[in-house]
Design a protein around this motif. Structure first.
Motif, PDB file in Angstrom:
ATOM      1  N   ILE A  63       0.871  -1.176   0.000  1.00 42.10           N
ATOM      2  CA  ILE A  63       0.000   0.000   0.000  1.00 42.10           C
ATOM      3  C   ILE A  63       0.907   1.226   0.000  1.00 42.10           C
ATOM      4  N   ASN A  64       0.667   2.149  -0.932  1.00 42.27           N
ATOM      5  CA  ASN A  64       1.495   3.346  -1.078  1.00 42.27           C
ATOM      6  C   ASN A  64       0.711   4.604  -0.723  1.00 42.27           C
ATOM      7  N   ASP A  65       1.428   5.615  -0.226  1.00 41.54           N
ATOM      8  CA  ASP A  65       0.866   6.947   0.029  1.00 41.54           C
ATOM      9  C   ASP A  65      -0.389   6.904   0.897  1.00 41.54           C
ATOM     10  N   GLY A  66      -0.436   6.003   1.869  1.00 41.43           N
ATOM     11  CA  GLY A  66      -1.606   5.875   2.731  1.00 41.43           C
ATOM     12  C   GLY A  66      -1.700   6.994   3.755  1.00 41.43           C
ATOM     13  N   LYS A  67      -2.865   7.634   3.802  1.00 39.77           N
ATOM     14  CA  LYS A  67      -3.101   8.739   4.737  1.00 39.77           C
ATOM     15  C   LYS A  67      -4.463   8.549   5.403  1.00 39.77           C
ATOM     16  N   ILE A  68      -4.522   8.905   6.683  1.00 39.39           N
ATOM     17  CA  ILE A  68      -5.762   8.790   7.451  1.00 39.39           C
ATOM     18  C   ILE A  68      -6.156  10.166   7.953  1.00 39.39           C
ATOM     19  N   THR A  69      -7.433  10.509   7.765  1.00 35.54           N
ATOM     20  CA  THR A  69      -7.993  11.748   8.304  1.00 35.54           C
ATOM     21  C   THR A  69      -9.316  11.391   8.961  1.00 35.54           C
ATOM     22  N   GLY A  70      -9.348  11.427  10.289  1.00 37.73           N
ATOM     23  CA  GLY A  70     -10.567  11.027  10.998  1.00 37.73           C
ATOM     24  C   GLY A  70     -10.845   9.560  10.763  1.00 37.73           C
ATOM     25  N   ASN A  71     -12.007   9.248  10.200  1.00 37.32           N
ATOM     26  CA  ASN A  71     -12.337   7.852   9.902  1.00 37.32           C
ATOM     27  C   ASN A  71     -12.290   7.568   8.398  1.00 37.32           C
ATOM     28  N   THR A  72     -11.666   8.467   7.627  1.00 35.04           N
ATOM     29  CA  THR A  72     -11.498   8.242   6.198  1.00 35.04           C
ATOM     30  C   THR A  72     -10.013   8.053   5.884  1.00 35.04           C
ATOM     31  N   PHE A  73      -9.738   7.408   4.775  1.00 36.24           N
ATOM     32  CA  PHE A  73      -8.362   7.155   4.400  1.00 36.24           C
ATOM     33  C   PHE A  73      -8.229   7.077   2.876  1.00 36.24           C
ATOM     34  N   THR A  74      -7.005   7.280   2.401  1.00 35.48           N
ATOM     35  CA  THR A  74      -6.688   7.155   0.978  1.00 35.48           C
ATOM     36  C   THR A  74      -5.372   6.398   0.851  1.00 35.48           C
ATOM     37  N   PHE A  75      -5.237   5.669  -0.246  1.00 37.87           N
ATOM     38  CA  PHE A  75      -3.977   5.016  -0.582  1.00 37.87           C
ATOM     39  C   PHE A  75      -4.046   4.567  -2.033  1.00 37.87           C
ATOM     40  N   ASN A  76      -2.926   4.083  -2.547  1.00 46.99           N
ATOM     41  CA  ASN A  76      -2.928   3.491  -3.875  1.00 46.99           C
ATOM     42  C   ASN A  76      -2.054   2.251  -3.876  1.00 46.99           C
ATOM     43  N   VAL A  77      -2.280   1.408  -4.863  1.00 46.86           N
ATOM     44  CA  VAL A  77      -1.447   0.232  -5.087  1.00 46.86           C
ATOM     45  C   VAL A  77      -1.064   0.209  -6.558  1.00 46.86           C
ATOM     46  N   MET A  78       0.090  -0.364  -6.844  1.00 46.10           N
ATOM     47  CA  MET A  78       0.560  -0.501  -8.220  1.00 46.10           C
ATOM     48  C   MET A  78       0.394  -1.955  -8.646  1.00 46.10           C
ATOM     49  N   VAL A  79      -0.374  -2.174  -9.731  1.00 50.97           N
ATOM     50  CA  VAL A  79      -0.573  -3.509 -10.284  1.00 50.97           C
ATOM     51  C   VAL A  79      -0.325  -3.410 -11.782  1.00 50.97           C
ATOM     52  N   ASN A  80       0.622  -4.193 -12.282  1.00 47.06           N
ATOM     53  CA  ASN A  80       0.967  -4.172 -13.712  1.00 47.06           C
ATOM     54  C   ASN A  80       1.269  -2.759 -14.198  1.00 47.06           C
ATOM     55  N   ASN A  81       2.042  -2.018 -13.430  1.00 46.88           N
ATOM     56  CA  ASN A  81       2.423  -0.634 -13.762  1.00 46.88           C
ATOM     57  C   ASN A  81       1.236   0.321 -13.847  1.00 46.88           C
ATOM     58  N   MET A  82       0.115  -0.051 -13.228  1.00 46.95           N
ATOM     59  CA  MET A  82      -1.054   0.822 -13.171  1.00 46.95           C
ATOM     60  C   MET A  82      -1.295   1.208 -11.717  1.00 46.95           C
ATOM     61  N   GLU A  83      -1.483   2.508 -11.490  1.00 46.42           N
ATOM     62  CA  GLU A  83      -1.775   2.990 -10.140  1.00 46.42           C
ATOM     63  C   GLU A  83      -3.276   2.934  -9.910  1.00 46.42           C
ATOM     64  N   ILE A  84      -3.680   2.198  -8.883  1.00 44.31           N
ATOM     65  CA  ILE A  84      -5.097   2.048  -8.547  1.00 44.31           C
ATOM     66  C   ILE A  84      -5.339   2.807  -7.245  1.00 44.31           C
ATOM     67  N   ASP A  85      -6.150   3.865  -7.328  1.00 44.28           N
ATOM     68  CA  ASP A  85      -6.439   4.729  -6.178  1.00 44.28           C
ATOM     69  C   ASP A  85      -7.591   4.167  -5.355  1.00 44.28           C
ATOM     70  N   HIS A  86      -7.471   4.298  -4.047  1.00 43.55           N
ATOM     71  CA  HIS A  86      -8.494   3.854  -3.108  1.00 43.55           C
ATOM     72  C   HIS A  86      -8.845   4.998  -2.166  1.00 43.55           C
ATOM     73  N   THR A  87     -10.124   5.170  -1.916  1.00 47.49           N
ATOM     74  CA  THR A  87     -10.622   6.103  -0.914  1.00 47.49           C
ATOM     75  C   THR A  87     -11.599   5.319  -0.053  1.00 47.49           C
ATOM     76  N   GLY A  88     -11.403   5.348   1.259  1.00 48.55           N
ATOM     77  CA  GLY A  88     -12.244   4.527   2.110  1.00 48.55           C
ATOM     78  C   GLY A  88     -12.761   5.254   3.326  1.00 48.55           C
ATOM     79  N   LYS A  89     -13.767   4.643   3.928  1.00 53.73           N
ATOM     80  CA  LYS A  89     -14.327   5.147   5.176  1.00 53.73           C
ATOM     81  C   LYS A  89     -14.513   3.965   6.114  1.00 53.73           C
ATOM     82  N   PHE A  90     -14.028   4.136   7.336  1.00 55.80           N
ATOM     83  CA  PHE A  90     -14.084   3.091   8.346  1.00 55.80           C
ATOM     84  C   PHE A  90     -15.335   3.271   9.191  1.00 55.80           C
ATOM     85  N   TYR A  91     -16.153   2.210   9.291  1.00 53.75           N
ATOM     86  CA  TYR A  91     -17.414   2.274  10.034  1.00 53.75           C
ATOM     87  C   TYR A  91     -17.379   1.458  11.330  1.00 53.75           C
ATOM     88  N   GLY A  92     -16.243   0.889  11.670  1.00 51.86           N
ATOM     89  CA  GLY A  92     -16.140   0.074  12.883  1.00 51.86           C
ATOM     90  C   GLY A  92     -16.210  -1.400  12.569  1.00 51.86           C
TER      91      GLY A  92
END
Length: 121
Positions: A68-97
């Protein structure tokens, strides 16, 4: 007059630590299923690690685990990306418990998945 201030301060501190403890529960393995508009389904498995406001760990892909690259947490939300086959896949998430909602985007293609805590044998 001093007692209400003390109680209010105590409650604020409790709220702060409760929020902090909640995001710490994101640590560990989370699984889900990504369904595309074309009807394809892909299993998802993430192993999240929290360190302050940083999110690290791995994502399982058909080619093995990737970091997991460039992972950041703000409150209960987070962002990160992963590299698969030289493609950057962005993720934005929210943690609900008890679950995590994650939006996954690759270029113009966007999908949403719900993750639950993985059961470890």
């Amino acid at each position: 007059m001093k007692t209400p201030k003390i109680i209010f301060t105590f409650l604020l501190i409790c709220c702060f630590f409760t929020g902090f403890a909640t995001i710490e529960s994101l640590n560990g393995k989370w699984q889900g299923l990504l369904k595309t508009d074309h009807g394809d389904e892909y299993p998802l498995l993430y192993n999240f690690k929290i360190d302050g406001d940083q999110l690290t760990g791995t994502a399982k892909t058909p080619k093995g685990d990737v970091p997991i690259n460039d992972g950041k947490i703000t409150g209960n939300t987070f962002t990160f990306n992963v590299m698969v086959n030289n493609m950057e896949i962005d993720h934005t998430g929210k943690f609900y418990g008890d679950s995590v909602g994650v939006d996954i985007s690759l270029g113009d293609a966007k999908s949403h998945a719900t993750l639950i805590k993985a059961v470890t044998p």
